[in-house]
Every structure is written in C-alpha cells, then in structure tokens.
Design an enzyme around this catalytic site. Structure first.
Site, PDB file in Angstrom:
ATOM      1  N   SER A 139       0.905  -1.287  -0.291  1.00  0.00           N
ATOM      2  CA  SER A 139      -0.154  -0.027  -0.144  1.00  0.00           C
ATOM      3  C   SER A 139       0.887   1.301  -0.026  1.00  0.00           C
ATOM      4  CB  SER A 139      -0.810  -0.064   1.370  1.00  0.00           C
ATOM      5  OG  SER A 139      -1.661   1.268   1.373  1.00  0.00           O
ATOM      6  N   TYR A 153      -1.985  -0.715  10.337  1.00  0.00           N
ATOM      7  CA  TYR A 153      -1.964  -1.320   9.057  1.00  0.00           C
ATOM      8  C   TYR A 153      -0.909  -0.834   8.234  1.00  0.00           C
ATOM      9  CZ  TYR A 153      -3.915  -1.799   4.063  1.00  0.00           C
ATOM     10  OH  TYR A 153      -4.091  -2.200   2.812  1.00  0.00           O
TER      11      TYR A 153
END
Length: 244
Positions: A139, A153
């Site tokens: 990501s 995360y």
C-alpha cells in the site's frame, strides 16, 4: 495461480484477469465463502477455470493444505499475496486494541510469510518446480504512515515492502521473481468496512489524477509484473496510486 483474499475487491479482480490470461486460479478466502463462489462462477461463465479454497493465511497448516489443493490442479507458476485486513478500526494508534494489532500483523505479515515460504518450496527451480512469480500487495500508506487512521496497517505494509526486497534477492537464483504492487486509494469495500464509505471520494482532491483507482487497474499491474515482459524485474515495489 493462487490469489489469496480473492473473494472481493482487488483480489477478485486479479483472479478474473488471471483466468482470462489462461491461468487456472485458486480463489482463496478466509470467511467470505459466498463471495469466493461468485468469483469462481464469474470466471467459469467466461470460459475460465477456477476453484474456491478456504484457508486462513495466518494458519500455516491451512496454507499447506491450500497449496496441496493447488498442486492437484497442475504446476504452480504464480502466487499473489493479496489477503490483508485493517482491523476495521480507525483512529490514533493508541486507540487500537492489542488483539486488533495482533490480528492485523498475523494476517498481513506473518500470513504473507507463510504463503511465501510455501510458494518458494513448491516453485523453486532446483526442486520439483521450474520457477515462478510471487507478487505481494502492499500500500502507498507506507509513505506517510496513515496517521490518525491506520498506522498499524501502514506498518504492516511496510513490512511487506521490506520482505519483498529480501526474498527477491534470496530466491532469484531459484528462478523465482518476487515483486510488489502498492495500491493507493482504491474503490473497494475496505473503507466502508472500517466505517468510512466516502474515504476514497474525500481523498480525490489529494490525488494528482483526481480519482481513486479501480480494482482492475491494480490487477493489470499485478499481471504485468507476472508476465514475460517483466522477466528481468524482481524486488520492485510498483505504486498504482494516480501520482499520490
């Protein structure tokens, strides 16, 4: 090809593109059985070949069983580590419960390692395999760290980037390439599940291209990294982020 977390979103898009490219696809899921079956049905309706296989990637025994199921379908040539969770919580890091931190790390990092380990054992060219390709999904949250929303995360995805670099160098002599695709803001159910259904739209003004990605655009990048055209690329992290 095995695609983990393929019952929806980016994983489902990857599975569909892979089937169109001629792969027999293992559509992995953890809990969303109906979603995985829908993906398989859409693939078979288009003339492709796919099976749904349940496995929690944080369980090494389940990972081995998933690879055994894939082996019964033919020679394994590619694995996509797409399974990932946010914990469905938003807020400052101090507000994230310990059990959520553990679960996110178990799936996003430890589970990815288990899958990579088994993939290398099965595909290594000096063993029974003949090489192959692994693509990890990271990501662009690793750039800023997602402060105030998903710092835990983002940290897990930072580990994915580092693992990609280390494993790529380690297994290149075995005929296995390891790369990573790092999506930016993408139109999936991930944000709604965390209570932010409008998050992609709110981020659009911060994206040079003015919009979030579609899952199929991320899937296209994955398939390119697996293709012969990317045959001399390993250890790369490819952002699919509209310039953000």
């Amino acid at each position: 090809m095995i695609v983990t977390g393929a019952s929806r979103g980016i994983g489902a898009a990857i599975a569909r593109r892979a089937a169109l490219a001629g792969h027999t696809v293992v559509v992995n899921y953890s809990v969303d059985r109906s979603g995985a079956r829908e993906v398989v049905q859409s693939i078979t309706d288009d003339g492709g070949s796919a099976v749904a296989v349940q496995a929690d990637v944080s369980d090494p025994a389940a990972v081995r069983e998933m690879f055994d199921a894939a082996a019964r379908l033919g020679r394994l040539t590619a694995v996509v580590n797409n399974a990932g969770i946010t914990g469905n919580l938003i807020g400052n890091l101090t507000e994230v419960p310990a059990e959520t931190v553990r679960r996110v790390m178990d799936v996003n990092v430890t589970g990815l390692i288990y899958v990579c380990q088994e993939a290398v054992r099965r595909m290594r060219a000096d063993g029974n395999g003949s090489g192959g390709s692994i693509v990890n999904i990271s990501s662009t949250a690793t750039k800023a760290g997602s402060p105030g929303t998903w710092a835990h995360y983002a940290a897990s995805k930072g580990a994915v980037d580092v693992l990609t670099a280390g494993l790529a160098a380690e297994v290149a002599p075995l005929g296995i390439r390891v790369n990573c695709v790092a999506p930016g803001s993408t139109n999936t159910g991930l944000h709604a599940a965390a209570g932010m259904p409008d998050r992609v739209e709110r981020l659009n003004p911060t994206i040079p291209m003015g919009r979030g990605a579609e899952p199929d655009e991320v899937a296209a990048a994955v398939m390119w990294l697996m293709s012969a055209e990317a045959g001399y690329i390993t250890g790369a992290v490819l952002p699919v982020s509209g310039g953000r």
